[in-house]
Enzyme design. Sequence first.
Site, PDB file in Angstrom:
ATOM      1  N   LYS A  67      68.381  66.777  61.739  1.00  0.00           N
ATOM      2  CA  LYS A  67      68.113  68.476  61.888  1.00  0.00           C
ATOM      3  C   LYS A  67      66.828  68.548  62.413  1.00  0.00           C
ATOM      4  O   LYS A  67      66.175  67.780  62.871  1.00  0.00           O
ATOM      5  CB  LYS A  67      67.745  68.710  60.272  1.00  0.00           C
ATOM      6  CG  LYS A  67      67.221  67.571  59.536  1.00  0.00           C
ATOM      7  CD  LYS A  67      66.113  66.904  59.374  1.00  0.00           C
ATOM      8  CE  LYS A  67      64.919  67.826  59.842  1.00  0.00           C
ATOM      9  NZ  LYS A  67      63.590  67.220  60.283  1.00  0.00           N
ATOM     10  N   ARG A  85      65.640  55.559  77.345  1.00  0.00           N
ATOM     11  CA  ARG A  85      65.377  55.796  78.788  1.00  0.00           C
ATOM     12  C   ARG A  85      64.727  54.688  79.465  1.00  0.00           C
ATOM     13  O   ARG A  85      64.902  54.248  80.558  1.00  0.00           O
ATOM     14  CB  ARG A  85      64.390  56.921  78.874  1.00  0.00           C
ATOM     15  CG  ARG A  85      64.723  58.429  78.453  1.00  0.00           C
ATOM     16  CD  ARG A  85      66.112  58.962  79.119  1.00  0.00           C
ATOM     17  NE  ARG A  85      66.247  60.278  78.760  1.00  0.00           N
ATOM     18  CZ  ARG A  85      67.352  60.917  79.462  1.00  0.00           C
ATOM     19  NH1 ARG A  85      68.049  60.274  80.252  1.00  0.00           N
ATOM     20  NH2 ARG A  85      67.682  62.159  78.987  1.00  0.00           N
ATOM     21  N   ASP A 121      60.560  71.479  62.178  1.00  0.00           N
ATOM     22  CA  ASP A 121      60.665  70.016  61.746  1.00  0.00           C
ATOM     23  C   ASP A 121      61.024  69.887  60.120  1.00  0.00           C
ATOM     24  O   ASP A 121      61.680  69.599  59.478  1.00  0.00           O
ATOM     25  CB  ASP A 121      59.141  69.146  62.109  1.00  0.00           C
ATOM     26  CG  ASP A 121      59.440  67.878  61.955  1.00  0.00           C
ATOM     27  OD1 ASP A 121      60.247  67.062  62.638  1.00  0.00           O
ATOM     28  OD2 ASP A 121      58.734  67.135  61.042  1.00  0.00           O
TER      29      ASP A 121
END
Length: 396
Positions: free
Chosen positions: A129, A66, A211
């Site tokens: 993941k 960004r 997580d």
Amino acid sequence: MSSVFGVFKRIYAAFISPPRPSNVEDNNASPPLRIGILGAAAIAPAALVLPAKSHPEVELYAIAARDIGRAENFAKKHGFKKWYGGTDGYQELLNDPAIDIVYNPLPNGLHYEWTMKALAAGKHVLLEKPSGNTAEETRRMFSLADQKGLVLLEAFHYKFHPAIQRVRAIIDSGELGAIKEVNATLAFPKGLIGNNNIRMNYDLGGGAMMDCGCYPLSCVRYLASNNPSTVISATAVRYPRDPRIDIGTTAQLTFASPTPGKEPVNSTIKCDFATPLRWGLIPRWPEISVRAVCERGSIEMFNFVMPVIYHSITVTPDGGVTRTEKAYTFESGKGEEWWSTYRYQLEAFVDKIKGRTPQTWMSAEDSIANMEWVEKIYEESGLGSRPQSTYVHPTA
């Protein structure tokens, strides 16, 4: 002393200065697969940048962030040729026709949108993941990859390393009898995950079960060679600043017995962002272990997630002599002792794209099932699934 030297040697080659492949300048080789990365994520150097530097068939090509300044700094530091930034930076990277592979390490809540866009742009995708916020997102991503004839791989890197495969082989050999119980834990000391970490943001798919919890869940499924049949219980420790987020979860599961008519296989998985300090002062060592109890003994592995640094496989037959094994390479096939789980994973990913048979693979069905059981654990804990993406993929 040799053991300590081996640790440093492996760490240096895997995470500091990987050896350059000897045939990288082979003019007869096909052009390298060019890699683009979405986001200058902290995990990217270890997970892909460094492994790519030792692979002769890939090239670090472009990075998007960004903040274009951050993208430029990342590119120059790690040897990328191009960088993109600003509000359209991600899409500009996907529009680059030179890019073959996109690595998506964005926050969980952005996995679906940017993986779908990458696949739509004709790119193979290595996806961090957990694959998405929901199993439905995962199902849609793999469906699009299949339609496009592209390779999509969820980055459960630990499965590609010889160590966990050795554990599975010992269980499957029957040496210790049928499996009766399998437990796995991934827990970090308090203070390692800060309050401003994206893992603590519900809207971005945060939470410990998402997580670090997806690892022990995947691991017990892998060693049991099956999916759970039931979530017996699930207890979450809620984040005080946002009770929709778990900072730790413990779940009790059962699997059908591999032997018809016998008792089900029991399993406990634990994940934690904030293991309490020892005596209130000293951080505890991360707990990264898996243990299976079988009819005639047990097997335990320390550090199943990052075994290249160090690991141990302890086999304890009932009434027999305990032995300790290590497995940094396969008995036959590709690999070096210093290859990290990520490097083995990249080897398999490139093999798949090139039409070769990878040594190991993480199938679409495996990824979908893992996400389904993450959701079931969240449901049982009372927290519920993470919010599904609002992105709507255009249909032809």
